[in-house]
Design a protein around this motif. Structure first.
Motif, short mmCIF file in Angstrom:
data_model
loop_
_atom_site.label_atom_id
_atom_site.label_comp_id
_atom_site.label_asym_id
_atom_site.label_seq_id
_atom_site.Cartn_x
_atom_site.Cartn_y
_atom_site.Cartn_z
N LYS A 30 11.73 -0.93 -14.14
CA LYS A 30 12.53 -0.15 -13.19
C LYS A 30 11.68 0.25 -11.99
O LYS A 30 12.09 0.07 -10.82
CB LYS A 30 13.08 1.10 -13.88
CG LYS A 30 13.69 2.11 -12.92
CD LYS A 30 13.95 3.45 -13.61
CE LYS A 30 14.42 4.53 -12.65
NZ LYS A 30 13.46 4.87 -11.60
N GLU A 31 10.52 0.80 -12.24
CA GLU A 31 9.69 1.33 -11.15
C GLU A 31 9.19 0.23 -10.22
O GLU A 31 9.21 0.38 -8.99
CB GLU A 31 8.53 2.13 -11.72
CG GLU A 31 8.95 3.39 -12.45
CD GLU A 31 9.65 4.38 -11.53
OE1 GLU A 31 9.02 4.85 -10.57
OE2 GLU A 31 10.84 4.66 -11.77
N PHE A 32 8.74 -0.87 -10.77
CA PHE A 32 8.25 -1.97 -9.92
C PHE A 32 9.39 -2.62 -9.14
O PHE A 32 9.27 -2.90 -7.95
CB PHE A 32 7.53 -3.01 -10.76
CG PHE A 32 6.08 -2.71 -10.99
CD1 PHE A 32 5.19 -2.60 -9.94
CD2 PHE A 32 5.59 -2.54 -12.28
CE1 PHE A 32 3.84 -2.32 -10.15
CE2 PHE A 32 4.25 -2.26 -12.51
CZ PHE A 32 3.37 -2.14 -11.44
N TYR A 569 0.62 4.55 -8.97
CA TYR A 569 -0.77 4.31 -8.58
C TYR A 569 -1.02 2.83 -8.29
O TYR A 569 -1.64 2.47 -7.28
CB TYR A 569 -1.70 4.78 -9.71
CG TYR A 569 -3.13 4.35 -9.55
CD1 TYR A 569 -4.00 5.03 -8.71
CD2 TYR A 569 -3.63 3.25 -10.26
CE1 TYR A 569 -5.33 4.63 -8.57
CE2 TYR A 569 -4.95 2.85 -10.14
CZ TYR A 569 -5.79 3.54 -9.28
OH TYR A 569 -7.09 3.13 -9.14
N CYS A 570 -0.54 1.97 -9.17
CA CYS A 570 -0.74 0.53 -9.01
C CYS A 570 -0.12 0.02 -7.71
O CYS A 570 -0.74 -0.76 -6.98
CB CYS A 570 -0.16 -0.22 -10.21
SG CYS A 570 -0.31 -2.01 -10.12
N ALA A 571 1.09 0.47 -7.41
CA ALA A 571 1.77 0.03 -6.19
C ALA A 571 0.96 0.42 -4.95
O ALA A 571 0.85 -0.36 -3.98
CB ALA A 571 3.16 0.65 -6.12
N LYS A 572 0.38 1.59 -4.97
CA LYS A 572 -0.45 2.03 -3.84
C LYS A 572 -1.73 1.20 -3.74
O LYS A 572 -2.20 0.89 -2.64
CB LYS A 572 -0.77 3.51 -3.98
CG LYS A 572 0.44 4.42 -3.81
CD LYS A 572 0.12 5.87 -4.13
CE LYS A 572 1.35 6.76 -3.97
NZ LYS A 572 1.10 8.16 -4.40
N GLU A 573 -2.30 0.85 -4.90
CA GLU A 573 -3.51 0.02 -4.90
C GLU A 573 -3.21 -1.39 -4.38
O GLU A 573 -4.02 -1.99 -3.68
CB GLU A 573 -4.09 -0.05 -6.32
CG GLU A 573 -4.68 1.25 -6.81
CD GLU A 573 -5.92 1.64 -6.02
OE1 GLU A 573 -6.98 1.01 -6.22
OE2 GLU A 573 -5.83 2.59 -5.21
N ILE A 574 -2.04 -1.91 -4.73
CA ILE A 574 -1.65 -3.23 -4.22
C ILE A 574 -1.49 -3.17 -2.71
O ILE A 574 -1.97 -4.06 -1.98
CB ILE A 574 -0.33 -3.69 -4.88
CG1 ILE A 574 -0.56 -3.98 -6.37
CG2 ILE A 574 0.21 -4.94 -4.19
CD1 ILE A 574 0.73 -4.26 -7.14
N LYS A 575 -0.83 -2.15 -2.23
CA LYS A 575 -0.62 -2.00 -0.79
C LYS A 575 -1.95 -1.87 -0.05
O LYS A 575 -2.11 -2.40 1.06
CB LYS A 575 0.24 -0.76 -0.52
CG LYS A 575 0.62 -0.59 0.95
CD LYS A 575 1.56 0.59 1.14
CE LYS A 575 1.96 0.74 2.60
NZ LYS A 575 2.88 1.90 2.79
N ALA A 576 -2.91 -1.22 -0.68
CA ALA A 576 -4.23 -1.06 -0.07
C ALA A 576 -5.12 -2.28 -0.30
O ALA A 576 -6.29 -2.28 0.12
CB ALA A 576 -4.91 0.18 -0.63
N GLN A 577 -4.59 -3.31 -0.97
CA GLN A 577 -5.28 -4.57 -1.23
C GLN A 577 -6.57 -4.37 -2.04
O GLN A 577 -7.56 -5.05 -1.83
CB GLN A 577 -5.59 -5.29 0.08
CG GLN A 577 -4.35 -5.66 0.87
CD GLN A 577 -4.65 -6.45 2.13
OE1 GLN A 577 -5.78 -6.45 2.64
NE2 GLN A 577 -3.64 -7.14 2.64
N ARG A 578 -6.48 -3.45 -3.00
CA ARG A 578 -7.65 -3.21 -3.87
C ARG A 578 -7.50 -3.89 -5.23
O ARG A 578 -8.37 -3.81 -6.07
CB ARG A 578 -7.88 -1.71 -4.05
CG ARG A 578 -8.46 -1.04 -2.81
CD ARG A 578 -8.93 0.37 -3.12
NE ARG A 578 -7.83 1.31 -3.28
CZ ARG A 578 -7.37 2.09 -2.31
NH1 ARG A 578 -7.90 2.02 -1.09
NH2 ARG A 578 -6.37 2.92 -2.54
#
Length: 579
Positions: A30-32, A569-578
């Motif tokens: 759901k969240e992703f 948290y993961c979505a933000k890390e993906i957006k930041a390309q980490r």
């Protein structure tokens, strides 16, 4: 549900792979999906469609050949373990695993009960729906006692996520302002019965600091527009929840998170897909996909993605990790600490006290309330511990009025006896304890060196036992339960423990946690505070594996909050390309 959502062979790379479709897998999907990520949910079992596949829903007891008792031969051949689950009967057996096809081993001193529900939705179709927040003291217990390692998070880290999932799930309960059981976002509680109100008044007067409240359950009593937009309506108090609920009145993957994920058109589902292991790129230090064995024809295939979330249950996720080996991780992927598979915990449901409750002859109740009363753990800090053991326990509390089912075992004959069977009997009350299990390195699961299941995956070997602390706790819980029943006016009180019985072995609570624990130090833990692998940045495990201690409350609500937090948290890390 869109039939195009279900896939088998697939060459496309996804943004996210989610292994498991139960309570945490549903939330991760759901969240992703709502964040726009192309997501593949992988489920080892069959598809179960909401409403359509609740094949025994509404079927009355008298329409079963043996009044819901499962045929002894079938139990012996397929359900020797599953039969010990409280929810197993002839109307629910199709949601349980087949023990013949799902073998595992135990050490000589262990009699572990592994309850399985391999289908879309997993055990979210079978859970008992009790929904409690862990309290601030739960996250501090290990640090204070020096048992296990300190949690890398505190209650305040999860508080907003508890609220977030409670509003979506729909939790009935009462605001109590108790530090040992934080309040949440509640719908109206189910009603207490007259005898329960009397017990509450007497016990709380006799024992300040002990509270008897209505249980908090994932049942809609006041559905919101959000819930009704999902096709969910008010609970009908049938208490047949494990058969499936077409009303969507209790929270499950099928009734709630799966429709939300599907509505985005970002979800794909690979059912009947048994994950063998993770595919690891040693040069990049990333998990790039999963190896899958078809549940039916045993053919193999692979799925690929940028991020992998393991939500296959504590035991299921850990089995996959232990079976994913490489030069870098010869003892299981992301296991540089060596603690993967260790510190397995389950709750300790092994003390009960019951008694007769005189009076209340003019009281009865209607419907089949799907939740009982609750006394939260009042031993949350070392200064509150009882002598002889660490930590504490809660009680599930219920009252009932005797009827023909109990009186049928009494002596009698003739018309007078038959007449008695048509009349309500005495009231009774029961206190059933739910205790904490301490983290021990030697309580573990591992892979058998030679034995494999039909998919070619090494069988699990369990070496888990209740230890002196758990036994002393249950002995005390039985005694204290009896004392409180006496204070509440009960007579003919009896109490007992059952930790010595094989059918009450670890695993039977179905609250397994702890085998890939969180921690601040990668040398002593598998995951960080975001349920992210210390060793491999794009691998997350958000079921119960990450627990550092078992706490006392039922864990599912915390699983959901941890998962929603980890996806954010993961979505933000993906957006930041980490990642």
């Amino acid at each position: 549900m869109n039939k195009d959502m279900y896939i088998k062979e697939q060459n496309n790379k996804f943004d996210v792979l989610i292994v498991g479709s139960g309570i945490t897998g549903g939330w991760a999907a759901k969240e992703f999906c709502e964040r726009g990520f192309k997501t593949l949910m992988i489920e080892r079992g069959r598809v179960v469609e909401h409403r359509k596949d609740y094949i025994s829903e509404g079927k009355p007891v008298w329409d079963y050949a043996n009044r819901t008792k499962v045929d002894n031969l079938l139990v012996e051949q397929q359900h020797k373990i599953q039969k010990d689950c409280y929810a197993f009967h002839d109307g629910t057996k199709h949601f349980f695993g087949n023990d013949r096809d799902l073998p595992y081993e135990t050490s000589e001193k262990t009699d572990f009960r592994w309850i399985r529900a391999n289908q879309l939705g997993g055990k979210s179709l079978l859970w008992h729906r009790q929904s409690y927040r862990m309290c601030a003291d739960d996250f501090l217990a290990n640090k204070r006692d020096g048992v296990g390692i300190d949690w890398p998070i505190r209650y305040h880290d999860l508080a907003e996520w508890y609220s977030y999932v409670e509003k979506f799930v729909g939790v009935s309960g009462s605001k109590e302002n108790l530090p040992n059981l934080p309040d949440g976002e509640f719908q109206a509680p189910f009603a207490m019965r007259g005898p329960e109100k009397a017990l509450k008044a007497a016990i709380e007067k006799a024992y300040p600091g002990r509270s008897l409240i209505m249980g908090r359950a994932a049942h809609l009593t006041e559905p919101t527009m959000l819930h009704m937009s999902q096709g969910r309506v008010q609970c009908q108090a049938r208490n047949e929840c494990q058969k499936g609920c077409s009303f969507g009145a209790y929270f499950s993957t099928q009734s709630s998170t799966l429709p939300a994920a599907a509505e985005t058109n970002n979800l794909s589902i690979a059912a009947n897909s048994v994950v063998h292991s993770l595919i690891y790129d040693e040069k990049r230090n990333r998990v790039i996909g999963v190896r899958v064995i078809d549940n039916d024809d045993l053919s193999t295939r692979e799925y690929f993605a940028d991020v992998v979330f393991l939500c296959a249950s504590t035991i299921g996720s850990t089995q996959i990790m232990l079976n994913s080996t490489s030069k870098t991780f010869p003892n299981g992927i992301a296991n540089s600490s060596g603690v993967l598979g260790h510190y397995l915990m389950d709750h300790n449901y092994n003390a009960v006290a019951r008694g007769d409750l005189d009076g209340f002859e003019d009281e009865y109740y209607k419907g089949r309330r799907p939740s009982s009363c609750y006394m939260p753990n009042y031993q949350t800090r070392p200064e509150l511990y009882r002598k002889g053991y660490l930590r504490g326990f809660a009680y599930g509390i219920d009252t009932y009025r005797g009827d023909w089912r109990g009186m049928s075992y009494q002596d009698g004959i003739g018309s007078d006896y038959k007449d008695q069977l048509s009349k309500p009997g005495k009231w009774g009350a029961v206190f059933a304890a739910q205790g904490e299990m301490l983290p021990h390195f030697d309580n573990q699961m591992s892979l058998h060196p030679t034995k494999k299941d039909k998919w070619g995956i090494p069988q699990i070997v369990f070496d888990v036992q209740y230890r002196d602390n758990e036994k002393a706790m249950m002995d005390d819980a039985a005694q204290l339960g009896a004392e409180m029943l006496a204070a509440g006016g009960c007579t003919n009180i009896k109490s007992s423990t059952s930790y010595e019985l094989p059918e009450r072995a670890p695993g039977i609570a179905i609250h397994e946690v702890g085998t890939a624990r969180m921690g601040r130090d990668p040398k002593t833990s598998v995951l960080n505070q975001h349920c992210q692998s210390h060793d491999i940045p794009n691998l997350f495990v958000t079921d119960g594996s990450g627990y550092c201690s078992s706490g006392v409350v039922n864990p599912s609500l915390t699983f959901m909050a941890l998962t929603a937090r980890a996806v954010d948290y993961c979505a933000k890390e993906i957006k930041a390309q980490r990642l």
